[in-house]
Design an enzyme around this catalytic site. Structure first.
Site, mmCIF file in Angstrom:
data_model
loop_
_atom_site.group_PDB
_atom_site.id
_atom_site.type_symbol
_atom_site.label_atom_id
_atom_site.label_comp_id
_atom_site.label_asym_id
_atom_site.label_seq_id
_atom_site.Cartn_x
_atom_site.Cartn_y
_atom_site.Cartn_z
ATOM 1 N N ARG A 46 0.832 -1.200 0.000
ATOM 2 C CA ARG A 46 0.000 0.000 0.000
ATOM 3 C C ARG A 46 0.872 1.258 0.000
ATOM 4 N NH1 ARG A 46 -1.198 2.565 4.449
ATOM 5 N NH2 ARG A 46 -1.309 0.697 5.748
ATOM 6 N N TYR A 98 -16.908 14.770 -17.609
ATOM 7 C CA TYR A 98 -17.370 13.393 -17.448
ATOM 8 C C TYR A 98 -18.414 13.312 -16.333
ATOM 9 C CZ TYR A 98 -17.196 8.506 -15.944
ATOM 10 O OH TYR A 98 -17.523 7.236 -15.556
ATOM 11 N N ASP A 170 -7.406 17.635 -15.779
ATOM 12 C CA ASP A 170 -7.673 16.264 -16.200
ATOM 13 C C ASP A 170 -7.297 16.175 -17.677
ATOM 14 O OD1 ASP A 170 -8.765 13.873 -17.152
ATOM 15 O OD2 ASP A 170 -10.447 13.935 -15.758
ATOM 16 N N LYS A 195 -7.737 4.612 -19.974
ATOM 17 C CA LYS A 195 -8.040 5.040 -21.333
ATOM 18 C C LYS A 195 -6.791 4.947 -22.226
ATOM 19 C CE LYS A 195 -12.156 5.979 -19.652
ATOM 20 N NZ LYS A 195 -12.007 5.965 -18.191
#
Length: 378
Positions: A46, A98, A170, A195
């Site tokens: 982590r 989005y 973004d 993406k």
């Protein structure tokens, strides 16, 4: 060194013991300590993992930042960034974005005291008018989803500096290959690595980069504390995808321009949104600030009944959500990717019942055009 070369070289330096060209997948949750009070630099996955570290270092180099961070999804990456703010803070946001990001802002973080104002970030005066005393950041999509509007990032950066705001960009649709927001004045970039960066519709991931060391420390604290980190296998898949980022995007864009030009001439198409077309209102600005126009197209058919026909009759182009993979995908934003945007805002923006969004893949352009032709005319 060119960005295409940097992308190919990601992870190459990691396994010096065996000389493995491919970064190994360090599929482990924990690491042995060499002694009391000693560490190899990795203690618990982590907090850090070599495969993930190779990806994080790689995206930082591609973006021109000081440090990168990898998360389980793009939404987890944006969530991690929102941890930088506190109750009472206000963020100005691109209005045409989005739907999942809108949902996160309005239905999740609103309940924790953050507030958001949605504006047309191509309108600098509107952005400045939306800034309040409690505003702490400006969140923009460099190329908006789904209507493909492009804002003047250096102008927004200057405004942000003058008003003491963080500028978060973004950059999912463009990637560092086509535009590097940090070089244009942004403080933080964020990506859905699912993406174009991964590029094969086979994994999820989110990436964040900053060029400010003090921000990097804060982002890491929240990444480690919250723990929505990317697993080693998925980190490896995204590294593999990023190595071909340049050659894929070159083909994506070549296809997109041909298809957008063809759609413009089709009698059943009433409007085409693609910034690579000279008549697009942001074409000239984008040509100055980016290395290309991307491979997303939004277009409107001449009547609603044609929407379902196109979605169901395309064969090569899959009716599916997401974007940016080598396979072409088509979706209906009003009821899928942007359903969480309020109906009145969708209507004002033009996200209507005849708008389709096409993620152009790397298939042969003639085949894709023929697929669209038979779906529109069949």
């Amino acid at each position: 060194m060119q960005i295409t070369t940097q992308a190919v070289q990601i992870g190459l330096e990691w396994d010096t013991r065996t000389g493995s060209v491919a970064i190994p997948i360090y599929q482990t949750a924990t690491f042995r300590h060499p002694g009391l009070g000693q560490s190899t630099g990795f203690d618990y996955t982590r907090s850090g993992n070599p495969t993930r570290q190779a990806l994080e270092d790689g995206i930082a180099r591609l973006d021109g930042g000081v440090r990168g961070f990898a998360y389980a999804t793009g939404m987890a990456a944006i969530t991690g960034l929102l941890m930088l703010f506190k109750a009472g803070d206000h963020i100005v946001v691109t209005e045409d974005l989005y739907g999942g990001t809108c949902r996160l802002f309005n239905q999740v973080f609103n309940q924790f005291g953050l507030s958001f104002s949605y504006v047309d970030t191509t309108d600098l005066a509107a952005v400045e008018a939306a800034i309040r005393p409690e505003t702490r950041a400006l969140f923009v999509e460099t190329l908006t989803n789904p209507l493909l509007k492009f804002a003047d990032l250096p102008a927004l950066a200057e405004l942000s500096r003058r008003r003491g705001l963080l500028l978060i960009a973004d950059n999912t649709f463009l990637t560092p290959y086509l535009m590097r927001p940090l070089e244009l004045g942004a403080d933080i970039t964020v990506y859905s690595a699912t993406k174009y960066l991964a590029g094969h519709n086979d994994t999820l991931g989110g990436l964040v980069v900053t060029n400010r060391p003090e921000l990097a420390e804060r982002i890491y604290f929240y990444q480690n504390s919250v723990g929505a980190v990317l697993a080693p296998q998925d980190s490896w898949l995204i590294i593999r995808g990023m190595k071909t980022l340049g050659v894929r995007l070159d083909r994506h864009q070549e296809n997109a321009l041909r298809i957008a030009t063809w759609l413009e001439q089709h009698p059943r198409i009433s409007k085409v949104h693609y910034p690579g077309l000279p008549q697009h209102p942001d074409h000239a600005l984008m040509k100055r600030q980016a290395r290309g126009f991307g491979a997303m197209i939004a277009f409107e058919v001449d009547k609603h009944a044609l929407v379902e026909q196109v979605l169901l009759k395309t064969g090569l182009i899959s009716f599916a959500e997401s974007l940016g993979g080598v396979e072409s995908l088509i979706t209906f934003p009003e009821v899928q990717t942007h359903a969480d945007i309020p109906a009145e805002l969708r209507a004002r923006l033009g996200i209507n019942n005849v708008l389709l969004r096409l993620s152009v893949g790397i298939e042969d352009a003639d085949d894709l055009i023929e697929d669209l032709r038979q779906a529109l005319e069949g």
